[in-house]
Design a protein around this motif. Structure first.
Motif, PDB file in Angstrom:
ATOM      1  N   TRP A 125       0.866  -1.365  -0.008  1.00 39.04           N
ATOM      2  CA  TRP A 125      -0.034   0.102  -0.181  1.00 39.04           C
ATOM      3  C   TRP A 125       0.774   1.330  -0.024  1.00 39.04           C
ATOM      4  CZ3 TRP A 125      -3.554  -1.795   4.591  1.00 39.04           C
ATOM      5  CH2 TRP A 125      -4.202  -2.711   4.363  1.00 39.04           C
ATOM      6  N   LYS A 126       0.513   2.287  -0.583  1.00 38.06           N
ATOM      7  CA  LYS A 126       0.878   3.461  -0.900  1.00 38.06           C
ATOM      8  C   LYS A 126       0.384   4.370   0.387  1.00 38.06           C
ATOM      9  CE  LYS A 126       2.772   3.797  -5.402  1.00 38.06           C
ATOM     10  NZ  LYS A 126       3.095   2.357  -5.520  1.00 38.06           N
ATOM     11  N   PRO A 127       1.008   5.449   0.978  1.00 39.13           N
ATOM     12  CA  PRO A 127       0.580   6.150   1.983  1.00 39.13           C
ATOM     13  C   PRO A 127      -0.967   6.737   1.960  1.00 39.13           C
ATOM     14  CG  PRO A 127       2.772   6.936   1.340  1.00 39.13           C
ATOM     15  CD  PRO A 127       2.355   5.950   0.367  1.00 39.13           C
ATOM     16  N   ASP A 128      -1.296   6.892   0.559  1.00 38.63           N
ATOM     17  CA  ASP A 128      -2.687   7.255   0.574  1.00 38.63           C
ATOM     18  C   ASP A 128      -3.810   6.130   0.656  1.00 38.63           C
ATOM     19  OD1 ASP A 128      -1.909   6.281  -1.789  1.00 38.63           O
ATOM     20  OD2 ASP A 128      -3.252   7.338  -3.158  1.00 38.63           O
ATOM     21  N   GLU A 129      -3.319   4.846   0.020  1.00 38.62           N
ATOM     22  CA  GLU A 129      -4.135   3.786   0.400  1.00 38.62           C
ATOM     23  C   GLU A 129      -4.221   3.431   1.685  1.00 38.62           C
ATOM     24  OE1 GLU A 129      -6.325   0.288  -0.417  1.00 38.62           O
ATOM     25  OE2 GLU A 129      -5.876   2.101  -1.302  1.00 38.62           O
ATOM     26  N   LEU A 130      -3.036   3.581   2.399  1.00 40.05           N
ATOM     27  CA  LEU A 130      -2.930   3.055   3.941  1.00 40.05           C
ATOM     28  C   LEU A 130      -3.905   4.210   4.639  1.00 40.05           C
ATOM     29  CD1 LEU A 130      -1.777   1.790   6.456  1.00 40.05           C
ATOM     30  CD2 LEU A 130       0.014   3.550   6.612  1.00 40.05           C
ATOM     31  N   ALA A 131      -4.107   5.563   4.331  1.00 36.52           N
ATOM     32  CA  ALA A 131      -4.971   6.292   4.934  1.00 36.52           C
ATOM     33  C   ALA A 131      -6.293   5.882   4.797  1.00 36.52           C
ATOM     34  CB  ALA A 131      -4.453   7.892   4.534  1.00 36.52           C
ATOM     35  N   CYS A 132      -6.644   5.514   3.500  1.00 35.17           N
ATOM     36  CA  CYS A 132      -7.983   4.955   3.120  1.00 35.17           C
ATOM     37  C   CYS A 132      -8.521   3.745   4.013  1.00 35.17           C
ATOM     38  CB  CYS A 132      -7.946   4.712   1.446  1.00 35.17           C
ATOM     39  SG  CYS A 132      -9.704   4.565   1.138  1.00 35.17           S
ATOM     40  N   GLN A 133      -7.385   2.854   4.107  1.00 37.84           N
ATOM     41  CA  GLN A 133      -7.801   1.726   4.710  1.00 37.84           C
ATOM     42  C   GLN A 133      -8.056   1.906   6.093  1.00 37.84           C
ATOM     43  OE1 GLN A 133      -7.992  -1.349   3.883  1.00 37.84           O
ATOM     44  NE2 GLN A 133      -7.626  -1.280   1.390  1.00 37.84           N
ATOM     45  N   MET A 134      -7.232   2.919   6.601  1.00 35.54           N
ATOM     46  CA  MET A 134      -7.341   3.203   8.208  1.00 35.54           C
ATOM     47  C   MET A 134      -8.697   3.738   8.658  1.00 35.54           C
ATOM     48  SD  MET A 134      -3.328   4.081   9.135  1.00 35.54           S
ATOM     49  CE  MET A 134      -3.824   4.557  10.836  1.00 35.54           C
ATOM     50  N   ASP A 135      -8.999   4.860   7.594  1.00 39.92           N
ATOM     51  CA  ASP A 135     -10.337   5.278   7.720  1.00 39.92           C
ATOM     52  C   ASP A 135     -11.536   4.498   7.329  1.00 39.92           C
ATOM     53  OD1 ASP A 135     -11.713   8.047   7.852  1.00 39.92           O
ATOM     54  OD2 ASP A 135     -12.563   7.309   5.925  1.00 39.92           O
ATOM     55  N   THR A 136     -11.250   3.481   6.378  1.00 40.38           N
ATOM     56  CA  THR A 136     -12.461   2.512   6.217  1.00 40.38           C
ATOM     57  C   THR A 136     -12.974   1.746   7.682  1.00 40.38           C
ATOM     58  OG1 THR A 136     -11.796   2.235   4.080  1.00 40.38           O
ATOM     59  CG2 THR A 136     -13.015   0.507   5.101  1.00 40.38           C
ATOM     60  N   TYR A 137     -11.455   1.350   8.297  1.00 44.54           N
ATOM     61  CA  TYR A 137     -11.845   0.651   9.570  1.00 44.54           C
ATOM     62  C   TYR A 137     -12.341   1.585  10.755  1.00 44.54           C
ATOM     63  CZ  TYR A 137     -10.760  -2.434  13.502  1.00 44.54           C
ATOM     64  OH  TYR A 137     -10.713  -3.063  14.587  1.00 44.54           O
TER      65      TYR A 137
END
Length: 554
Positions: free
Chosen positions: A521-533
């Motif tokens: 995951w790139k940083p923006d994908e990581l941020a999106c995944q954390m927000d989804t959780y």
């Protein structure tokens, strides 16, 4: 894996990655068939992770005269205890009977309160033992007051007429699915999550391929197969309509809600407790589970199928009934978390309420090449799969052979011989308190989890302090169990979301960074995944600091 799905022609494509689909995949692969399985969300993300965590005959079905269902489930319970040791484990159930109980266990006829009533109930428990046959765990027994107060000190004794003890079994439902899927993969099955079936291709009246969409990328492709199995539970009608234009079965979803409580508040640690009667004529269980206590379940009508939730009425119903039998004064502030799901019940007659509908399964074969296996219980998944694959083999013109009754799940063969080495490795890493969980969840593959921690000492840390789950499991889940989102790990590969009062949010960064490293995951994908959780936690629990505080404020 997606390339293999595109290129191959399979004997059978299974749609649905809950326990039913997983069981069919294992049975078919073990018989030598070319097997693929797709699930539109994560594995075990529906009914198969929202159960009462029991592998049982279903004592409450005896008064409904469901003798065949109980017998079948008790036989399957015995097979699971042998084929999945530690993952499925025996458990004592304490059944108290009170003078104020009018129809305990949903009995249609109840003798007057006194010795005759207890004798009548004991006949039912004797029948339960006898139906299990040689696979019975232990015979039921009467428990005297001293024993009851030692096992369940918080249980009310006012008006207590008598208490029985009988045996059933407990499991981690999501981990059972993961173990069955791992076993299917070991036998050659190709499985994939986050792949939704959106249509079918036909030729000459026969289904030839399923149209599939990758839910993570949006890419669409086809999977060719000779037979298609609809094992989608509450979504079974939807798949039948896609394949046939109309559904031939009527599924009645029944919402089941459970509360997760601190064990120390309700005093249930050594044995489960049966609450023998509810206002709607059923029973409830209080189950010691992963250091917590589970209270459930409800049996009510359906709401949004993709997003079942506990509401205030559900929570109050469960707490009110628990407080009738436990002298602890439970309140909403005691609730750590709640979870909800839907049982896929099949309507066959004129039953008015879901509690009256049968928990037996339905196997429907269509001329087009679709086979639907719907309904049923977690306990009987293997039997359902066996019947389904027998039907597949006949359809393919193959001789039928049954192979799973004596087939240990992956990681369960010769498990006890591996325990000393696993314990020793855990002691070297100072994580011996996690060993019971690791053995339940992974069997002999617990060694692989611990070896990850040995390679990187940071992975020997708990995901959440005080819980047995290790950061090494995050890496293992990504590499070996197709975990693709943070919730896959914290909600299903482990039980962090429900066992932790902060629902894993305190560990979100650490878990997210490990998954980002493993999955690229790139940083923006990581941020999106954390927000989804985070949004998932808020949707389920309405709070980032434990559901109890939020519920108490409503």
């Amino acid at each position: 894996m997606l390339d293999q799905l595109r290129r191959s022609v399979f004997d059978v494509l299974i749609i649905g990655g809950g326990i039913t689909g997983a069981g069919v995949a294992l049975d078919a692969a073990a018989r030598g068939l070319r097997v693929a399985l797709v699930e539109r969300r994560d594995f075990a993300s529906g009914t198969s992770c929202s159960s009462t965590k029991l592998v049982h005959g279903g004592i409450r079905y005896l008064p409904q005269l469901g003798i065949g269902l109980v017998r079948e489930a008790l036989v399957e319970r015995g097979l699971l205890l042998r084929n999945a040791p530690r993952l499925v484990e025996p458990l004592l159930f304490v059944l108290p009977i009170y003078r104020f109980n009018r129809r305990p266990l949903g009995l249609r006829y109840v003798p007057p309160a006194g010795p005759l009533r207890l004798g009548y109930l004991e006949l039912g428990l004797l029948a339960y033992d006898l139906l299990a046959g040689r696979r019975n765990i232990e015979r039921h027994r009467r428990l005297n007051l001293v024993v009851v107060q030692d096992i369940v000190p918080a249980l009310r004794t006012d008006g207590l007429l008598g208490t029985f003890g009988y045996f059933d079994a407990r499991t981690n439902d999501a981990r059972l699915v993961m173990n069955v899927l791992a076993s299917a993969r070991r036998h050659g099955a190709t499985i994939c999550n986050y792949c939704a079936v959106i249509g079918f291709e036909r030729s000459g009246g026969q289904l030839r391929a399923a149209q599939v969409r990758d839910e993570l990328t949006g890419e669409e492709f086809t999977i060719q197969a000779r037979i298609f199995v609809n094992a989608t539970g509450i979504w079974g009608e939807e798949i039948e309509r896609l394949a046939l234009g109309a559904s031939t079965v009527h599924i009645v979803p029944s919402k089941e809600v459970h509360l997760v409580l601190p064990q120390e508040r309700i005093g249930v640690t050594q044995a489960a407790v049966v609450i023998p009667e509810t206002s709607d004529g059923r029973l409830l269980f209080v189950i010691p589970y992963e250091g917590r206590a589970i209270l459930g379940t409800t049996d009510t009508g359906a709401g949004p199928l993709d997003d079942p939730r506990a509401d205030d009425t559900d929570v109050d119903f469960l707490l009110d009934h628990a407080n009738q039998y436990f002298d602890v004064g439970l309140s909403r502030a005691d609730v750590i978390s709640a979870y909800a799901g839907y049982r896929p019940l099949i309507r066959r007659g004129v039953a008015e309420v879901t509690a009256q509908l049968s928990r037996s399964h339905e196997l429907i074969e269509h001329e087009s090449g679709l086979i639907s296996i719907l309904g049923g219980k977690l306990t009987t998944y293997r039997r359902m799969a066996e019947e389904t694959v027998a039907r597949i083999q006949r359809r393919l013109g193959q001789p039928v052979r049954h192979v799973t009754a004596r087939l240990p799940l992956v990681g369960r063969e010769r498990l006890e011989e591996a325990v000393p080495e696993i314990v020793s490795l855990a002691q070297q890493l100072s994580v011996e308190e996690s060993v019971p969980w690791l053995l339940r969840a992974y069997g002999t593959d617990a060694r692989s989890v611990l070896e990850l921690a040995a390679e990187d000492e940071r992975l020997a840390s708990p995901i959440v302090p005080g819980l047995p789950y290790l950061l090494a499991e995050v890496v293992y889940a990504c590499r070996n169990e197709l975990a693709l989102r943070i919730g896959d790990v914290l909600e299903r590969r482990t039980w962090v979301l429900f066992a932790d009062r902060q629902h894993g949010l305190g560990a979100l960064s650490a878990v997210g960074e490990l998954m980002a490293r493993e999955l690229g995951w790139k940083p923006d994908e990581l941020a999106c995944q954390m927000d989804t959780y985070r949004q998932r936690v808020l949707a389920l629990c309405a709070s980032e600091q434990g559901i109890g505080a939020s519920l108490a404020a409503t």
